[in-house]
Design an enzyme around this catalytic site. Structure first.
Site, PDB file in Angstrom:
ATOM      1  N   GLU A 128     -33.360 107.938 -94.139  1.00  0.00           N
ATOM      2  CA  GLU A 128     -34.263 107.918 -95.307  1.00  0.00           C
ATOM      3  C   GLU A 128     -33.459 107.958 -96.613  1.00  0.00           C
ATOM      4  O   GLU A 128     -33.787 107.283 -97.590  1.00  0.00           O
ATOM      5  CB  GLU A 128     -35.214 109.119 -95.227  1.00  0.00           C
ATOM      6  CG  GLU A 128     -36.078 109.354 -96.444  1.00  0.00           C
ATOM      7  CD  GLU A 128     -37.237 108.377 -96.573  1.00  0.00           C
ATOM      8  OE1 GLU A 128     -38.114 108.410 -95.721  1.00  0.00           O
ATOM      9  OE2 GLU A 128     -37.250 107.593 -97.532  1.00  0.00           O
ATOM     10  N   THR A 181     -38.389 103.482-104.170  1.00  0.00           N
ATOM     11  CA  THR A 181     -38.478 104.938-104.334  1.00  0.00           C
ATOM     12  C   THR A 181     -37.414 105.436-105.301  1.00  0.00           C
ATOM     13  O   THR A 181     -37.690 106.286-106.160  1.00  0.00           O
ATOM     14  CB  THR A 181     -38.314 105.632-102.964  1.00  0.00           C
ATOM     15  OG1 THR A 181     -39.398 105.214-102.134  1.00  0.00           O
ATOM     16  CG2 THR A 181     -38.345 107.135-103.083  1.00  0.00           C
TER      17      THR A 181
HETATM   18  N1  HSE Z   1     -41.616 112.368-102.128  1.00  0.00           N
HETATM   19  C1  HSE Z   1     -41.052 111.052-102.229  1.00  0.00           C
HETATM   20  C2  HSE Z   1     -41.263 110.550-103.633  1.00  0.00           C
HETATM   21  C3  HSE Z   1     -41.744 110.153-101.242  1.00  0.00           C
HETATM   22  O1  HSE Z   1     -42.408 110.582-104.083  1.00  0.00           O
HETATM   23  O2  HSE Z   1     -40.304 110.142-104.283  1.00  0.00           O
HETATM   24  C4  HSE Z   1     -41.181 108.789-101.187  1.00  0.00           C
HETATM   25  O3  HSE Z   1     -40.085 108.731-100.326  1.00  0.00           O
END
Ligand code: HSE
Length: 307
Positions: A128, A181
């Site tokens: 990830e 992201t």
């Molecule tokens: N918590 C993460 C974000 C989720 O909002 O950046 C996406 O990987």
């Protein structure tokens, strides 16, 4: 057993008030992967269909998480990984997380389950991180465990499984644009105000209580995000219109799914989820933008072997 096929589900992270710690698992949307044990040592991505992803192990999310587990387990064999991707990368419903958990879950099954789900999620974090440039597990944990999960801590990794009220449904609209992201994280402030922190942790605490007690009205009162949404909603076309249409249709709450562009809503009962779906469809069909809508029950099982 030398080969298995798995379904690796899509997930919604953050869930409005739980940035980077909360997530839930979707039922009908996900990737399929085939993991094969071979004599030749190493991890090999032999196929990736659906979206254009790198086949080089070190550049592929599924490959990186597989390598992390492979180096720890030191098995006397290698693995081939085939990826049949249905979750579009950059969609906000856990595309990289599905790949990252898929490879390690499959390898673990073929090795006779030497690791538990938390340990597997620790390996998956490495994959990830390749995609989001940050180690977080809020999409990984629900994909691995199913249901709602709370990542209490990343280091050491501690995951809490939170109960799912039985009549809860999710509706997700996915505008066909890509938000990375890493870029959606880069626009966030480093600090937040004390008053916003108080609002957010009150909502988050009450959301967890609402899930434990199946209190749908408290879910409605808790699904608010004063910390992240004001910054990220600018990246999502017609976000405010979708939000008010869904709330007018009786949805329990609306938020950005993960880092977007998908927008999720929770509903009590499938009839309301259908109304929410229509409301989302009404807003977006006038925009000329391409989109998908998923209506799903919360998936309590998470990643699984399929025939
Ligand atoms: N918590 C993460 C974000 C989720 O909002 O950046 C996406 O990987």
């Amino acid at each position: 057993m030398n080969e298995i096929k798995i379904f690796s589900p899509a997930t919604v992270a953050n869930v409005a008030c739980g940035f980077d710690v909360m997530g839930f698992c979707l039922d009908s949307v996900g990737d399929e992967m085939v993991i094969r044990k071979i004599d030749k040592k190493g991890i090999f991505i032999t196929k990736s269909e659906g979206f254009d992803l790198p086949l080089k192990t070190e550049e592929n999310v599924a490959g990186v998480s597989a390598l992390a587990m492979y180096q720890a387990a030191q098995p006397d064999c290698g693995f081939e990984i085939e990826i049949y991707k249905n979750i579009k990368p950059g969609s906000g419903i856990g595309s990289s997380a599905a790949s990252a958990v898929g490879s390690v879950f499959g390898m673990n099954e073929l090795l006779g389950r030497p690791y538990n789900k938390t340990q597997l999620t620790e390996f998956a974090i490495k994959g990830e991180a390749l995609a989001s440039k940050c180690e977080h597990a809020d999409n990984l944990a629900p994909a691995m465990f199913g249901g709602f999960t709370l990542v209490k801590s990343v280091s050491p990794l501690e995951i809490l499984e939170i109960p799912t009220p039985s009549d809860l449904y999710a509706t997700i609209i996915h505008p066909q644009i890509e938000i990375k992201t890493s870029e959606a994280r880069a626009i966030l402030p480093k600090d937040i105000s004390l008053s916003n922190a108080i609002t957010q942790w009150a909502n988050f605490g009450s959301f967890i209580h609402a899930l434990h007690t199946s209190n749908y009205e408290l879910i409605r009162k808790s699904l608010h995000d004063v910390v992240i949404e004001p910054y990220r909603k600018k990246l999502i076309p017609h976000y405010d219109e979708v939000k008010s249409a869904v709330l007018n249709a009786g949805g329990l709450g609306v938020g950005i799914s993960g880092s977007g562009p998908s927008i999720f809503s929770l509903s009590k009962g499938v009839e309301n989820a259908e109304k929410v779906k229509l409301a989302m469809n009404d807003v977006y069909s006038k925009t000329g933008l391409a989109f998908d809508i998923h209506l799903t029950k919360i998936n309590s099982e998470g990643i699984k072997i399929i025939p």
